[in-house]
Design a protein around this motif. Sequence first.
Motif, mmCIF file in Angstrom:
data_model
loop_
_atom_site.group_PDB
_atom_site.id
_atom_site.type_symbol
_atom_site.label_atom_id
_atom_site.label_comp_id
_atom_site.label_asym_id
_atom_site.label_seq_id
_atom_site.Cartn_x
_atom_site.Cartn_y
_atom_site.Cartn_z
ATOM 1 N N PRO A 130 18.933 -18.359 18.455
ATOM 2 C CA PRO A 130 17.711 -19.095 18.781
ATOM 3 C C PRO A 130 17.070 -18.597 20.083
ATOM 4 O O PRO A 130 17.768 -18.205 21.026
ATOM 5 C CB PRO A 130 18.188 -20.541 18.940
ATOM 6 C CG PRO A 130 19.502 -20.603 18.244
ATOM 7 C CD PRO A 130 20.099 -19.229 18.355
ATOM 8 N N GLN A 131 15.747 -18.656 20.133
ATOM 9 C CA GLN A 131 15.007 -18.189 21.317
ATOM 10 C C GLN A 131 15.440 -18.927 22.586
ATOM 11 O O GLN A 131 15.503 -18.325 23.649
ATOM 12 C CB GLN A 131 13.495 -18.361 21.100
ATOM 13 C CG GLN A 131 12.900 -17.407 20.091
ATOM 14 C CD GLN A 131 12.974 -15.953 20.537
ATOM 15 O OE1 GLN A 131 12.862 -15.628 21.714
ATOM 16 N NE2 GLN A 131 13.174 -15.066 19.571
ATOM 17 N N ASP A 167 25.524 -9.398 7.866
ATOM 18 C CA ASP A 167 25.030 -8.198 8.534
ATOM 19 C C ASP A 167 25.864 -6.998 8.089
ATOM 20 O O ASP A 167 26.979 -7.149 7.587
ATOM 21 C CB ASP A 167 25.125 -8.374 10.056
ATOM 22 C CG ASP A 167 24.201 -7.452 10.827
ATOM 23 O OD1 ASP A 167 23.448 -6.679 10.210
ATOM 24 O OD2 ASP A 167 24.246 -7.508 12.072
ATOM 25 N N ARG A 171 28.176 -14.455 9.091
ATOM 26 C CA ARG A 171 27.360 -15.544 8.529
ATOM 27 C C ARG A 171 26.082 -15.032 7.894
ATOM 28 O O ARG A 171 25.678 -15.492 6.827
ATOM 29 C CB ARG A 171 27.030 -16.562 9.628
ATOM 30 C CG ARG A 171 26.181 -17.729 9.174
ATOM 31 C CD ARG A 171 25.930 -18.726 10.304
ATOM 32 N NE ARG A 171 25.482 -18.132 11.550
ATOM 33 C CZ ARG A 171 24.219 -17.757 11.801
ATOM 34 N NH1 ARG A 171 23.282 -17.905 10.898
ATOM 35 N NH2 ARG A 171 23.908 -17.242 12.979
ATOM 36 N N VAL A 172 25.426 -14.049 8.527
ATOM 37 C CA VAL A 172 24.160 -13.533 7.987
ATOM 38 C C VAL A 172 24.376 -12.319 7.081
ATOM 39 O O VAL A 172 23.421 -11.704 6.636
ATOM 40 C CB VAL A 172 23.156 -13.184 9.110
ATOM 41 C CG1 VAL A 172 22.826 -14.413 9.928
ATOM 42 C CG2 VAL A 172 23.638 -12.031 9.975
ATOM 43 N N ASP A 181 17.670 -11.180 16.584
ATOM 44 C CA ASP A 181 16.910 -11.739 15.464
ATOM 45 C C ASP A 181 17.746 -11.710 14.186
ATOM 46 O O ASP A 181 17.783 -12.689 13.440
ATOM 47 C CB ASP A 181 15.614 -10.944 15.213
ATOM 48 C CG ASP A 181 14.566 -11.154 16.290
ATOM 49 O OD1 ASP A 181 14.648 -12.151 17.039
ATOM 50 O OD2 ASP A 181 13.652 -10.306 16.370
ATOM 51 N N THR A 182 18.431 -10.586 13.960
ATOM 52 C CA THR A 182 19.227 -10.423 12.740
ATOM 53 C C THR A 182 20.304 -11.488 12.627
ATOM 54 O O THR A 182 20.522 -12.044 11.553
ATOM 55 C CB THR A 182 19.862 -9.014 12.693
ATOM 56 O OG1 THR A 182 18.810 -8.043 12.685
ATOM 57 C CG2 THR A 182 20.722 -8.831 11.457
ATOM 58 N N VAL A 183 20.982 -11.779 13.731
ATOM 59 C CA VAL A 183 22.058 -12.783 13.684
ATOM 60 C C VAL A 183 21.547 -14.192 13.993
ATOM 61 O O VAL A 183 22.329 -15.116 14.146
ATOM 62 C CB VAL A 183 23.266 -12.407 14.587
ATOM 63 C CG1 VAL A 183 23.919 -11.137 14.093
ATOM 64 C CG2 VAL A 183 22.867 -12.305 16.034
ATOM 65 N N GLN A 184 20.229 -14.314 14.068
ATOM 66 C CA GLN A 184 19.543 -15.603 14.194
ATOM 67 C C GLN A 184 19.921 -16.377 15.458
ATOM 68 O O GLN A 184 20.149 -17.593 15.423
ATOM 69 C CB GLN A 184 19.778 -16.450 12.937
ATOM 70 C CG GLN A 184 19.305 -15.761 11.686
ATOM 71 C CD GLN A 184 19.716 -16.465 10.408
ATOM 72 O OE1 GLN A 184 20.495 -17.410 10.417
ATOM 73 N NE2 GLN A 184 19.198 -15.990 9.285
ATOM 74 N N ALA A 197 28.776 -14.723 13.720
ATOM 75 C CA ALA A 197 27.330 -14.679 13.484
ATOM 76 C C ALA A 197 26.973 -13.511 12.563
ATOM 77 O O ALA A 197 26.152 -13.657 11.650
ATOM 78 C CB ALA A 197 26.577 -14.568 14.809
ATOM 79 N N ARG A 214 18.637 -17.313 24.203
ATOM 80 C CA ARG A 214 18.568 -15.927 24.687
ATOM 81 C C ARG A 214 18.503 -15.774 26.199
ATOM 82 O O ARG A 214 19.147 -14.879 26.738
ATOM 83 C CB ARG A 214 17.424 -15.186 23.993
ATOM 84 C CG ARG A 214 17.693 -15.052 22.506
ATOM 85 C CD ARG A 214 16.593 -14.350 21.782
ATOM 86 N NE ARG A 214 16.787 -14.492 20.346
ATOM 87 C CZ ARG A 214 16.262 -13.704 19.444
ATOM 88 N NH1 ARG A 214 15.488 -12.703 19.815
ATOM 89 N NH2 ARG A 214 16.485 -13.903 18.169
#
Length: 118
Positions: A41-42, A92, A89-90, A36-39, A86, A45
């Motif tokens: 997509p569902q 983290d 990018r976010v 979720d943190t690094v987004q 990733a 997964r």
Amino acid sequence: MSALTSPKTYRGLAAFQAADAVLCAVPVPYIAKALDTVQVPQQVRPILPIVKVASAVGLLSVERSPALARLTTAALTLYFILAVGAHVRVRDSIANTVPAASFLALFAAMTLKGPRSG
């Protein structure tokens, strides 16, 4: 023989990848939170456990097919380049980014060295 070229290293990392595949397939809460943190997509997964199992198989091929094992470490290098990207990018935390960066460095070094031949 270097630890980077040892079949034991490849087998140990294969076991790690297989365990990680199971944890991603469940998914355990801390992995779901990290994704979720690094987004991630569902819809992506469900593919992750498959990729991780495939990498475990590729790493286990080290004695029968060193070229496949080396290709696998190259693919894992790309995987961890994307993972580090990733995290960056976010924005983290460093603590969450270091494991991916460490695996990136490890698999890149293993790709450069290749498995022990013969």
